[in-house]
Design a protein around this motif. Sequence first.
Motif, PDB file in Angstrom:
ATOM      1  N   LEU A   1     -11.013  73.971 170.713  1.00  0.00           N
ATOM      2  CA  LEU A   1      -9.930  73.905 169.736  1.00  0.00           C
ATOM      3  C   LEU A   1      -9.517  75.301 169.286  1.00  0.00           C
ATOM      4  CD1 LEU A   1     -11.115  70.901 167.533  1.00  0.00           C
ATOM      5  CD2 LEU A   1      -9.114  70.938 169.036  1.00  0.00           C
ATOM      6  N   ARG A   2     -10.504  76.146 169.019  1.00  0.00           N
ATOM      7  CA  ARG A   2     -10.177  77.512 168.592  1.00  0.00           C
ATOM      8  C   ARG A   2      -9.495  78.276 169.719  1.00  0.00           C
ATOM      9  NH1 ARG A   2     -12.210  78.391 163.680  1.00  0.00           N
ATOM     10  NH2 ARG A   2     -14.012  77.161 162.996  1.00  0.00           N
ATOM     11  N   ARG A   3      -9.877  77.991 170.952  1.00  0.00           N
ATOM     12  CA  ARG A   3      -9.291  78.696 172.091  1.00  0.00           C
ATOM     13  C   ARG A   3      -7.819  78.343 172.273  1.00  0.00           C
ATOM     14  NH1 ARG A   3      -9.792  77.515 177.582  1.00  0.00           N
ATOM     15  NH2 ARG A   3     -11.484  76.052 177.179  1.00  0.00           N
ATOM     16  N   ILE A   4      -7.423  77.113 171.933  1.00  0.00           N
ATOM     17  CA  ILE A   4      -6.011  76.759 172.059  1.00  0.00           C
ATOM     18  C   ILE A   4      -5.232  77.134 170.798  1.00  0.00           C
ATOM     19  CG2 ILE A   4      -6.489  74.898 173.682  1.00  0.00           C
ATOM     20  CD1 ILE A   4      -5.864  72.900 171.415  1.00  0.00           C
ATOM     21  N   GLY A   5      -5.920  77.779 169.836  1.00  0.00           N
ATOM     22  CA  GLY A   5      -5.214  78.372 168.705  1.00  0.00           C
ATOM     23  C   GLY A   5      -5.128  77.536 167.459  1.00  0.00           C
ATOM     24  N   VAL A   6      -6.021  76.567 167.291  1.00  0.00           N
ATOM     25  CA  VAL A   6      -5.969  75.724 166.092  1.00  0.00           C
ATOM     26  C   VAL A   6      -7.346  75.679 165.435  1.00  0.00           C
ATOM     27  CG1 VAL A   6      -6.330  73.638 167.485  1.00  0.00           C
ATOM     28  CG2 VAL A   6      -5.424  73.424 165.187  1.00  0.00           C
TER      29      VAL A   6
ATOM     30  N   ILE B   1      -2.521  67.218 170.246  1.00  0.00           N
ATOM     31  CA  ILE B   1      -3.210  67.851 169.133  1.00  0.00           C
ATOM     32  C   ILE B   1      -2.180  68.689 168.392  1.00  0.00           C
ATOM     33  CG2 ILE B   1      -4.910  69.560 168.441  1.00  0.00           C
ATOM     34  CD1 ILE B   1      -6.724  68.547 170.597  1.00  0.00           C
ATOM     35  N   VAL B   2      -2.028  68.397 167.103  1.00  0.00           N
ATOM     36  CA  VAL B   2      -1.038  69.052 166.262  1.00  0.00           C
ATOM     37  C   VAL B   2      -1.741  69.905 165.217  1.00  0.00           C
ATOM     38  CG1 VAL B   2       0.878  68.674 164.655  1.00  0.00           C
ATOM     39  CG2 VAL B   2       0.577  67.159 166.623  1.00  0.00           C
TER      40      VAL B   2
END
Length: 244
Positions: free
Chosen positions: A143-148, A174-175
């Motif tokens: 999740l952190r890797r995709i920027g959230v 994922i929003v």
Amino acid sequence: MTFPGEDLDSETLTHGQSSPAHDVTTFAGRFALALRGESPHAFSKRSGISGTMVRKYLDEGSLPGLDKLLEIAEHTNVTLDWLAANRGPMRPGSTIMISGGSGTPEGFVSVPKLDIRPSAGAGSMAVYEESEPDIFAFREEWLRRIGVSPKFARLMVAQGDSMRETINDGDLMIVDISIREFIGEAIYVLVYGGLVRLKRLQLLRSGVLLLKSDNREYATEEVPLAEQPELIIGGRVRWAGGAI
């Protein structure tokens, strides 16, 4: 319920631009998506598979034998079932489903399902978090890797075909609900004109905001400055079950 795998390039999401669409119903399309922008030549050198064969797989759609499929899956970090037959998750270990009452495994975080609806009055929305017996958990690192940030990640189901082929009707998304204003060209969930929309937003130098659909059958809408207070952003799409 089956959840699609990590079909989205995290670098693409971070910069708010889409990658070229790939037809994941074909092996060539899945292989191209799995390469995540890496050149056939670079992949050939890294994997040891000849450049001629790599180009044959990509250009002609030839299906490799099992030995080469295993090598490609290993070197692109995708599952063999997805690569060979478009079944199951694309990436191994990015998400799991948790049955009611089960704990979240170490390294995973549960992601609530979100329902955004227009509320009474211009430019307002109601947000509901659904509670279901079966929920999904994602790797916190992913999740952190995709920027959230995990605490701002919410799961939504796409409705409609205005963003086809980027995001298709029924795809899971994922929003990032921490983003409630325009921060650059990207795909957002928003309420405008009394409707929940899934649109790619672009701001012109004139201040006009464009609501763009990736499905060319839909016309681009213009939101002038005077009407922009009526447009409410519910979050930015960071990942989808289709290929962005």
